[in-house]
Design an enzyme around this catalytic site. Structure first.
Site, PDB file in Angstrom:
ATOM      1  NE  ARG A 272      -2.806  -4.282   5.231  1.00 41.52           N
ATOM      2  CZ  ARG A 272      -3.334  -3.097   4.921  1.00 41.52           C
ATOM      3  NH1 ARG A 272      -4.616  -3.023   4.590  1.00 41.52           N
ATOM      4  NH2 ARG A 272      -2.593  -2.001   4.946  1.00 41.52           N
TER       5      ARG A 272
ATOM      6  CD  GLN B 214       0.866  -1.410   4.077  1.00 46.78           C
ATOM      7  OE1 GLN B 214      -0.018  -2.061   4.617  1.00 46.78           O
ATOM      8  NE2 GLN B 214       1.001  -1.330   2.763  1.00 46.78           N
TER       9      GLN B 214
ATOM     10  CD  GLN C 115      -9.407   0.200   3.694  1.00 45.70           C
ATOM     11  OE1 GLN C 115     -10.575   0.091   4.077  1.00 45.70           O
ATOM     12  NE2 GLN C 115      -8.384   0.063   4.499  1.00 45.70           N
TER      13      GLN C 115
ATOM     14  CG  HIS D  12      -1.153   3.422   7.300  1.00 48.98           C
ATOM     15  ND1 HIS D  12      -0.477   2.296   6.908  1.00 48.98           N
ATOM     16  CD2 HIS D  12      -2.136   3.619   6.386  1.00 48.98           C
ATOM     17  CE1 HIS D  12      -1.018   1.832   5.780  1.00 48.98           C
ATOM     18  NE2 HIS D  12      -2.032   2.612   5.459  1.00 48.98           N
TER      19      HIS D  12
ATOM     20  CB  SER E 235      -2.612   1.953   2.216  1.00 46.77           C
ATOM     21  OG  SER E 235      -3.090   1.378   3.408  1.00 46.77           O
ATOM     22  CG  LEU E 236      -6.043  -3.024   0.539  1.00 42.68           C
ATOM     23  CD1 LEU E 236      -6.307  -3.071  -0.949  1.00 42.68           C
ATOM     24  CD2 LEU E 236      -5.425  -4.338   1.010  1.00 42.68           C
TER      25      LEU E 236
END
Length: 313
Positions: A116, A249, A10, A200, A91-92
């Protein structure tokens, strides 16, 4: 030559992204249609026309970015680009990397990412969480400033993106205080980020617990290429450990500097190719490891340049 494939998360999304690439390569639109069919909404329409509130809503952003990363990789593969020998996603983007390694099917990854995003959005009411990028301080200074600013709330260093660039996340009030404390400590900039969830950090633990049950219902295959996970820059060799890493994560930091160093030192990567809109990871790489050649794939010109770089390396 050893190529590392990278996938952004993102923050790289923008209205109109991949439009030119889609005009030249039908697989881009096909990939977005696959994802849209899974979720029951037109992701390509949101990607092309927004508005900003829609494209930046995490429940749209996460599947959009997954589809974008996979679409760019598929274009690369159609053009006979060199296959990556190691993979990582920010991340994603880790989910795109797992699709690239054949750990997850694309359809299963879309389902997981959709869940998610929903769980993350529901974990913290709108407006109660925040994130900010802190520039110009050492990691230790930022961690210390967050500890001072917390005052019983949550604010943590969550993305160690490059030397001198760390993202913090937590409750909105605590992040606002941390912006003040880091500025007073000498930060060059402290920039609030336009996100709808504080990723996170500890506020995501409830979402992580729920995500783990969703992960248990999905088949995870053996990785065809090593995938380095955000939480520790290490790969996993079992389905159970991969599921656990993906759940953790959500509330543990993205250790991107460690990831890039591991790709170079442990996996002998000499070239990094970023698959997805923009050049965020390519830009970070310049501040982490200047000796590593890097290119992004998101339009016709960048694809041509990346193919040339991989051929020359």
């Amino acid at each position: 030559m050893s190529i590392a494939g990278l996938f952004p998360g993102q923050g790289s999304q923008s209205i109109g992204m991949l439009a030119e690439l889609s005009d030249s390569f039908p697989v881009v639109g096909e990939t977005f249609r696959e994802a849209s069919d899974v979720l029951g909404r037109d992701l390509w329409l949101i990607a092309q026309y927004g508005p900003d509130a829609e494209i930046n809503n995490t429940e749209n952003t996460q599947p959009l970015m997954l589809a974008a990363g996979v679409a760019c990789l598929r274009v690369w593969q159609q053009q006979k680009g060199a296959a990556p020998t190691a993979l990582a996603g920010h991340s994603l983007g880790e989910y795109s990397a797992l699709v690239a390694a054949d750990v997850l099917t694309f359809a299963d990854a879309v389902k997981l990412v959709g869940e998610r995003a929903r769980l993350m959005q529901n974990a913290v009411p709108a407006g109660e969480g925040a994130m900010a990028a802190i520039l110009g301080l050492d990691d230790e200074q930022i961690v210390a400033a967050c500890a001072v600013a917390a005052q019983g709330d949550v604010v943590e260093a969550v993305n160690f993106n490059s030397p001198g660039q760390v993202v913090i996340a937590g409750s909105a009030a605590a992040v606002a205080r941390a912006i003040v404390t880091t500025t007073e400590a000498g930060a060059k900039k402290a920039i609030p980020l336009p996100v709808s969830v504080p990723s996170h950090c500890a506020l995501m633990k409830p979402a992580a617990e729920q995500l783990l049950s969703q992960l248990a219902e999905i088949t995870f295959s053996a990785a065809q290429v090593p995938v380095l996970h955000n939480i520790d820059a290490a790969s996993r060799d079992t389905a159970e450990s991969t599921r656990d890493a993906l759940a953790q994560q959500l509330y543990r930091p993205v250790r991107w500097v460690d990831t890039i160093k591991s790709l170079q030192n442990d996996h002998q990567a000499t070239v990094m190719i970023e698959f997805g809109p923009g050049r965020v990871l390519t830009g970070l790489n310049k501040r982490i490891e200047r000796r590593m050649k890097a290119a992004a794939v998101f339009d016709n010109a960048s694809l041509e340049a990346a193919l040339k770089l991989s051929e020359e390396a």
